[in-house]
Scaffold this motif. Structure first.
Motif, PDB file in Angstrom:
ATOM      1  N   TYR A 176     -15.667   3.902 -11.350  1.00 45.30           N
ATOM      2  CA  TYR A 176     -15.103   4.945 -11.670  1.00 45.30           C
ATOM      3  C   TYR A 176     -14.076   5.116 -12.815  1.00 45.30           C
ATOM      4  O   TYR A 176     -14.654   5.290 -13.263  1.00 45.30           O
ATOM      5  CB  TYR A 176     -14.317   4.826 -10.097  1.00 45.30           C
ATOM      6  N   ILE A 177     -13.357   4.219 -12.886  1.00 46.04           N
ATOM      7  CA  ILE A 177     -12.795   3.778 -14.265  1.00 46.04           C
ATOM      8  C   ILE A 177     -14.163   3.639 -15.436  1.00 46.04           C
ATOM      9  O   ILE A 177     -13.215   3.951 -16.630  1.00 46.04           O
ATOM     10  CB  ILE A 177     -11.939   2.633 -14.068  1.00 46.04           C
ATOM     11  N   SER A 208      -8.127   5.248  -8.960  1.00 52.88           N
ATOM     12  CA  SER A 208      -8.938   5.341  -9.545  1.00 52.88           C
ATOM     13  C   SER A 208      -9.264   6.590 -10.994  1.00 52.88           C
ATOM     14  O   SER A 208      -9.348   5.694 -12.053  1.00 52.88           O
ATOM     15  CB  SER A 208     -10.397   4.738  -8.835  1.00 52.88           C
ATOM     16  N   ASP A 209      -8.991   7.530 -10.276  1.00 49.27           N
ATOM     17  CA  ASP A 209      -8.745   9.308 -11.151  1.00 49.27           C
ATOM     18  C   ASP A 209      -7.751   8.810 -12.121  1.00 49.27           C
ATOM     19  O   ASP A 209      -7.972   9.531 -13.480  1.00 49.27           O
ATOM     20  CB  ASP A 209      -9.219   9.898  -9.954  1.00 49.27           C
ATOM     21  N   SER A 233     -13.671  -6.018 -10.585  1.00 46.25           N
ATOM     22  CA  SER A 233     -13.134  -5.210  -9.639  1.00 46.25           C
ATOM     23  C   SER A 233     -13.441  -4.886  -9.453  1.00 46.25           C
ATOM     24  O   SER A 233     -14.920  -4.422  -9.169  1.00 46.25           O
ATOM     25  CB  SER A 233     -11.480  -4.049 -10.590  1.00 46.25           C
ATOM     26  N   ALA A 280      -9.544   6.982 -15.077  1.00 48.88           N
ATOM     27  CA  ALA A 280     -10.485   7.234 -15.108  1.00 48.88           C
ATOM     28  C   ALA A 280     -10.430   8.327 -16.297  1.00 48.88           C
ATOM     29  O   ALA A 280     -10.711   8.999 -17.003  1.00 48.88           O
ATOM     30  CB  ALA A 280     -11.748   7.876 -14.283  1.00 48.88           C
ATOM     31  N   GLY A 286     -14.630   1.744  -7.351  1.00 45.23           N
ATOM     32  CA  GLY A 286     -13.577   2.407  -8.077  1.00 45.23           C
ATOM     33  C   GLY A 286     -13.380   1.354  -9.019  1.00 45.23           C
ATOM     34  O   GLY A 286     -13.255   2.214 -10.183  1.00 45.23           O
ATOM     35  N   GLY A 287     -13.790   0.514  -9.157  1.00 49.20           N
ATOM     36  CA  GLY A 287     -14.392  -0.395 -11.063  1.00 49.20           C
ATOM     37  C   GLY A 287     -15.058   0.149 -11.386  1.00 49.20           C
ATOM     38  O   GLY A 287     -15.161   0.064 -12.738  1.00 49.20           O
ATOM     39  N   ILE A 341      -7.371  -2.347  -7.575  1.00 53.93           N
ATOM     40  CA  ILE A 341      -6.826  -0.934  -8.007  1.00 53.93           C
ATOM     41  C   ILE A 341      -5.625  -0.180  -6.372  1.00 53.93           C
ATOM     42  O   ILE A 341      -6.375   0.140  -5.947  1.00 53.93           O
ATOM     43  CB  ILE A 341      -8.241   0.137  -8.348  1.00 53.93           C
ATOM     44  N   SER A 364      -2.456   1.883 -11.106  1.00 54.24           N
ATOM     45  CA  SER A 364      -2.370   3.375 -12.421  1.00 54.24           C
ATOM     46  C   SER A 364      -1.857   3.123 -13.242  1.00 54.24           C
ATOM     47  O   SER A 364      -1.972   3.703 -14.384  1.00 54.24           O
ATOM     48  CB  SER A 364      -2.612   4.186 -11.503  1.00 54.24           C
ATOM     49  N   GLY A 373     -13.104  -2.325  -6.455  1.00 55.61           N
ATOM     50  CA  GLY A 373     -12.155  -0.654  -6.756  1.00 55.61           C
ATOM     51  C   GLY A 373     -11.353  -1.014  -5.857  1.00 55.61           C
ATOM     52  O   GLY A 373      -9.988  -2.333  -4.987  1.00 55.61           O
TER      53      GLY A 373
END
Length: 788
Positions: free
Chosen positions: A597-598, A564-565, A556, A568, A594-595, A518, A531, A558
């Motif tokens: 997180y999303i 990531s944010d 992923s 998300a 991060g994988g 990501i 992103s 991350g």
């Protein structure tokens, strides 16, 4: 002069022939020429040649070439010294009227492209026994004409004959009057033999056409009579089609297909853009492609089984689980699966054992069954020798993604994490072998793994690991002896032309692949998660009112915390924003850091038992080359305004205050991470913290801790989406990619294929870090377990 006049006359007659090919029935290679709307029906793919002849012989300078694609076509009509061109296109079927197709074409002569004319067309097929079409010709001409056609299949009530006989009627309107109709009929009493005819009530002429299909190749001819019912002229055609039609050649029956499964099984092959075009350069099969093929083979009564010859392929454990389910479903109809190997890896043996009826090995073949491991190189001492220091700031000890360059050895936290992961993965591996071959083995699976690998084929047979020791040339005889004289066939036609006019209404579900590391900016679908690209794809799917729900397939480890944010946020807007709709995340082999997180804000998260997930934590990695610069006599001076203007400079160590700034930032991002998870999972924040702290879990462990909702694959995600969105029709998965800025075409092997196995971990880590250049704080997974 006389010859030129004759060519013009014949060209006019050929256009009449196109008209006599009913605009309501013609959906094959002739669609771009007769009714462009019919291209969208899906049978026009391929290349065709049409020649012309009369009683004096064949015309060398009077012919047509037709190229057809999924929704476009090109026609070249050569008439003497002139070239008549047509570019035709068809829209995809409407989401609300699934059997409505619209077409558009641009016709021009020689090089006079701008002086061309438009032709519009439509095709409607509300049922399997009724088809209607219309074409508007000469759009910019004062002599605009309108052609209309209707066709019926009178034997619609008989399932065996409903698409074998078709009757049509076509007429023309020239703004003054309707012409008398052209009545036609088409038959295919026997597979691959097409016989038809037409009668033009206006000119009182008769046409007869005959064709033979060999599957992907067709030949045929059309004969037209004059008003005295004598031969006037004819056309012949050759068509090579991407899709297979019913064939005069008898189909293979009672056979085993030599199924090719090799290379890397990917979630999605990387897509590269070149101008307006997209190219998929990889030759490997995707997971969804394999599953779709197996489903089709399952429904084919002629296929009695599958043979895999030395099918060593690479895939994540979770992907193997999904493939296992598909192949077991294939076997549920009574079909068989046989493997033959000259040498087989441990992961492929576990997979083969879980689904095979029989496994055969070459007399000097081997089974490299020895378990699973995590191997990680550590470079702190090397970097120290070079004069390079690495500041590895992490939210918790279990967040170990940067340890390979900041530590000399595996830390206790790392070892604990990997031990827990390997326990679950090893248990799954043992279960796969036990379920498939438990009654044949002479020892426990665990003991057999501990005593492996096996270089003696006879020993492997004695232990029950295989069913026979043979050479490949003996395999077909073995199949014949064991399975009612079945043969092995090497080729299977994957795509068949459809003869059903009406297609069922479908509910559209968006599928978005989030594959790779990501990072901020544009990504490459199937390779990296940008992103901008991914957020845009989610937004497009949300704003598309024909889309009933969104499935995001995450594979992923991350990457960038910021990127990531951003992604998300778009997932959250699917629940709270305008045109909200359900979102389900289907986790592939890895959906960590991060994988995860999303995925956290999705309505439902589905993972495989062996998916690697969790790793909820943040790191910051800052290399310092101060001592290296001293060794190579490079001196740095700085002029700055602002106390921290040169923060993160590589030529000096950070001060305690600067470290505190970075540590505070990491803890801020970590707090944000667990807050997102707490909100998305409806869990107390303290409970999330207890299972976070950078810990990595398998899907099974994550399910037990409330980080995922269910265990399964894409098929379960589709079923759950159907329930959540209260859908009543068949599901159609439509991929949304967003836009990406990569316009290059990459050909050849990947650079990583040249890297020795022992250094691939370093290569992969370096590749990820290159994509994350400029990103100070990361949500990234450490190394994945290696299954051997």
């Amino acid at each position: 002069m006389k010859k030129g006049l004759m060519l013009i006359v014949l060209f006019a007659l050929a256009l009449t022939l196109s008209a006599q090919s009913s605009i309501a029935t013609t959906d094959n290679f002739m669609a771009p020429k007769v009714n462009p709307a019919a291209i969208g029906f899906g049978n026009a793919n391929g290349i065709s040649f049409i020649g012309n002849y009369d009683e004096d012989g064949f015309y060398e300078d009077f012919y047509s070439v037709i190229l057809g694609g999924d929704n476009f076509g090109y026609v070249l009509d050569r008439v003497g010294d002139d070239n008549y061109h047509r570019l035709a296109m068809s829209s995809f079927k409407s989401d609300f009227l699934p059997n409505l197709y619209l077409g558009l074409s641009w016709d021009w002569k020689n090089r006079h492209f701008k002086k061309g004319d438009i032709e519009e067309s439509i095709l409607i097929r509300p049922t399997d026994y009724l088809s209607m079409g219309a074409v508007v010709k000469g759009f910019f001409d004062e002599k605009t004409t309108y052609d209309f056609g209707v066709a019926v299949r009178p034997l619609f009530f008989d399932s065996n004959w409903k698409d074998r006989i078709t009757i049509s009627a076509d007429t023309n309107y020239d703004r003054e009057d309707f012409s008398k109709p052209v009545v036609g009929f088409q038959t295919e009493i026997l597979d691959g033999i097409k016989l038809g005819g037409s009668y033009d009530m206006e000119s009182e002429t008769v046409g007869i056409d005959f064709g033979i299909s060999f599957g992907n190749f067709e030949i045929g001819s059309t004969i037209n009579a004059d008003t005295e019912n004598e031969f006037s002229y004819g056309q012949y055609y050759l068509n090579a089609s991407e899709k297979a039609f019913r064939t005069i050649i008898g189909k293979q029956k009672n056979y085993f297909l030599d199924y090719k499964l090799s290379g890397e099984i990917k979630e999605k092959n990387p897509v590269h853009k070149f101008g307006p075009f997209k190219f998929v350069m990889s030759k490997g099969k995707t997971l969804s492609e394999v599953i779709e093929e197996i489903e089709k083979l399952k429904e084919d009564d002629n296929v009695k089984g599958l043979v895999f010859k030395s099918s060593n392929f690479s895939a994540r454990f979770a992907q193997r689980t999904e493939l296992k389910k598909a192949f077991l479903d294939f076997k549920s109809t009574g079909k068989k699966i046989v493997f033959y190997y000259e040498g087989i890896s441990g992961a492929n043996y576990a997979f083969a054992a879980s689904i095979a009826d029989e496994i055969y090995l070459n007399p000097i073949g081997s089974i490299d069954l020895k378990g699973i491991s995590v191997k990680m190189p550590y470079f702190k001492d090397l970097l120290d020798t070079l004069g390079i220091d690495v500041v590895n700031l992490k939210s918790h000890d279990y967040k170990t993604a940067g340890n390979s360059i900041s530590e000399s050895n595996m830390t206790d936290a790392e070892r604990e994490t990997y031990e827990a992961l390997l326990d679950d993965l090893f248990e799954e591996m043992v279960m796969m072998i036990q379920e498939g071959r438990g009654d044949k083995l002479t020892k426990s699976v665990e003991q057999l793994i501990d005593e492996g690998p096996y270089w003696d084929a006879e020993l492997a047979l004695e232990l029950g690991l295989i069913d026979g020791v043979i050479y490949e040339d003996q395999l077909e005889d073995m199949i014949k002896d064991n399975y009612q004289s079945a043969k092995i066939v090497k080729k299977y036609n994957k795509v068949s032309a459809t003869t059903k006019w009406s297609k069922p209404r479908e509910d559209k579900i968006a599928i978005i692949y989030a594959i790779g590391s990501i990072h901020s900016g544009e990504g490459i679908p199937g390779k990296s998660i940008g992103s901008v690209t991914t957020a845009k794809a989610i937004k497009q799917a949300r704003e598309d009112r024909s889309v009933k729900g969104i499935i995001i397939r995450v594979d992923s480890g991350g990457g960038s915390a910021l990127a990531s944010d951003v992604i998300a946020r778009e997932v959250e807007l699917c629940k709270t924003g305008k045109n909200a709709k359900p979102v389900i995340v289907s986790m592939g082999g890895v959906a960590a850091s991060g994988g995860y997180y999303i995925a956290a804000k999705a309505d439902k998260i589905i993972a495989h038992p062996t998916t690697i997930t969790g790793s909820i934590g943040v790191i910051g990695i800052f290399p310092v080359f101060e001592r290296l610069y001293e060794k190579i006599h490079v001196n740095w001076d700085t002029v700055k305004k602002g106390e921290h203007a040169d923060l993160y400079s590589t030529h000096r160590q950070p001060t305690d205050e600067e470290k505190k700034i970075s540590e505070d930032a990491i803890h801020h991002f970590y707090d944000r991470f667990i807050s997102i998870v707490a909100e998305g999972r409806n869990m107390p924040k303290d409970d999330v913290h207890k299972i976070a702290q950078g810990r990595v879990w398998t899907g099974k462990q994550a399910f037990q801790r409330g980080l995922v909702d269910a265990l399964g694959g894409m098929d379960l995600a589709v079923k759950e989406m159907k329930k959540m969105a209260e859908l009543k029709h068949e599901i159609k998965l439509v991929e949304f990619e967003g836009d990406d800025a990569d316009n290059s075409i990459k050909i050849g092997m990947k650079a990583s294929s040249l890297i020795p196995d022992g250094l691939k971990t370093v290569w992969d880590f370096g590749t990820k870090m290159k994509k994350l250049d400029g990103e100070n704080y990361l949500m990234i997974l450490p190394v994945e377990p290696e299954i051997k």
